[in-house]
Scaffold this active site. Structure first.
Site, short mmCIF file in Angstrom:
data_model
loop_
_atom_site.label_atom_id
_atom_site.label_comp_id
_atom_site.label_asym_id
_atom_site.label_seq_id
_atom_site.Cartn_x
_atom_site.Cartn_y
_atom_site.Cartn_z
N ASP A 1 0.88 -1.17 0.00
CA ASP A 1 0.00 0.00 0.00
C ASP A 1 0.92 1.22 0.00
OD1 ASP A 1 -1.63 2.23 0.93
OD2 ASP A 1 -3.10 0.77 1.63
N LEU B 1 0.50 3.92 1.31
CA LEU B 1 0.45 4.61 2.59
C LEU B 1 1.52 4.08 3.56
CD1 LEU B 1 -1.48 6.83 3.50
CD2 LEU B 1 -2.84 5.11 4.68
N SER B 2 2.10 2.96 3.22
CA SER B 2 3.05 2.28 4.11
C SER B 2 4.49 2.55 3.65
CB SER B 2 2.74 0.78 4.09
OG SER B 2 3.91 0.00 4.29
N PRO B 3 5.28 3.27 4.49
CA PRO B 3 6.66 3.57 4.09
C PRO B 3 7.53 2.31 4.00
CG PRO B 3 6.28 4.25 6.37
CD PRO B 3 4.96 3.83 5.82
N SER C 1 6.50 -0.48 2.99
CA SER C 1 6.16 -1.08 1.69
C SER C 1 7.04 -0.49 0.60
CB SER C 1 4.69 -0.81 1.34
OG SER C 1 3.81 -1.61 2.10
#
Lengths: 226, 226
Positions: free
Chosen positions: B13, B15-17, B19
């Site tokens: 996602d 929104l996930s650093p 990631s």
């Protein structure tokens, strides 16, 4: 004369399998990197309470993942880790208070044996599924690490003294002041900065911060010594 | 002809650093290791809800640690990550629903642009502190990735269709079936076993499982291509 070694503090609890992984990797690298490794026995229950964190195993999916993760990392890092059959009983019911107080006395009186006694306690609980809460369990670990039975008994008698209780509490508080919300925590004191790294999976980053080489979790020198 | 490449699925996602970190490392290694990388846009909010997990940043000490950790890892991994000023607003209020639906359409219609559009969205939110929720923000990312404005508008109009909504839900469900309790999740399909790895810090373990070489987070071939 080369540059002075940088200090690494490792805050750990033998109840934490990831602490064991970090411990073994740092023990392998302490003679390869230009560092001085300080082992600091800490109480994980105190860290969880102070930070308001919850043990990851309380979430079912995390517990399931952790079991696989610890097994795979054990193989990869060549640490003979095996999960105790009743994981929850070991972690949440039995705990590690006496064991960590014992390691605190060992650090005070026989710092040269701290690495070995710590390893023998992990071998009991995280490799052979043996108890680490009863006096005879702790004595057995100390003897296996090379301490005489008489000396081990003397140290075990001191685990409930204010000096030892306070020392363990102070170390746990020190980890909290560095921002710990679990264990292991590695604190790297560099020339002009201090870094707090959580978990067993920041070792390559640690090498980068130290300006040292990362040679994998089982560096050649460590293999040669086995 | 060599052996068939093994498949890696990366559930992520924007929104996930973490990631983003896993994404860049895997994009670097996909041409070095004998693997086929499948990028799978997933909704982190759906994973948290289904697993009962809480975002780590809700615990104050974890939030503080994460800020430093992401900064240090960004430097080490050479990913230009910078925390948005209002971290909590970005993660908990704004979210990533439209962005992840948009990436879902991109995967369906222009899989060859998925890597680039994903990266441009991360560059917006996790590097330049720009919005990723408004239509013009998503269009700007798509255009920067090489998509024409007209085509980007067409795709954006489809984010609320049942096909796209269902596809994102199905991918999120698939991650949950693999045991996800957060993102990123890398699923490695080997000849006889499937491994689910959580986070951006299991890449050296992944190399070990694949029987491939770990050359650090910035392998020489990746540097040469920059």
């Amino acid at each position: 004369m080369g540059p002075l070694p940088r200090t690494l503090e490792l805050f750990y609890d033998v109840l934490s399998p990831y602490s064991w992984l970090a411990f073994e990797v740092l023990c392998r690298y302490k003679n390869i990197w230009n560092v001085s490794l300080q082992l600091r026995p800490t109480l994980i229950a105190g860290i969880m309470k102070d930070s308001g964190n919850q043990p990851p195993a309380l979430l079912p999916r995390k517990a399931l993942y952790m079991k696989n993760d610890v097994r795979l990392l054990g193989q990869h890092l060549q640490v003979p880790i095996h999960l105790p059959k009743d994981f929850f009983f070991v972690i949440f019911e039995k705990g590690s208070l006496t064991a960590m107080r014992f390691l605190t006395v060992v650090k005070l009186e026989h710092p040269e044996l701290l690495e070995k006694v710590s390893r023998e306690l992990w071998m009991r609980v995280w490799s052979r599924d043996e108890d680490i809460t009863e006096p005879q369990s702790i004595l057995a670990a100390a003897e296996k690490a090379g301490m005489s039975t008489g000396r081990a008994r003397e140290l075990l008698e001191r685990v409930s003294t204010p000096q030892v209780k306070n020392q363990l509490k102070e170390t746990t508080d020190a980890a909290c002041r560095y921002g710990a919300f679990g264990l292991p925590v590695t604190v790297a004191h560099l020339d002009d900065e201090t870094y707090m790294l959580f978990g067993s999976d920041r070792m390559e980053l640690l090498a980068h911060l130290l300006g040292e080489k990362w040679l994998g979790p089982v560096p050649p020198a460590a293999t040669a010594r086995l």
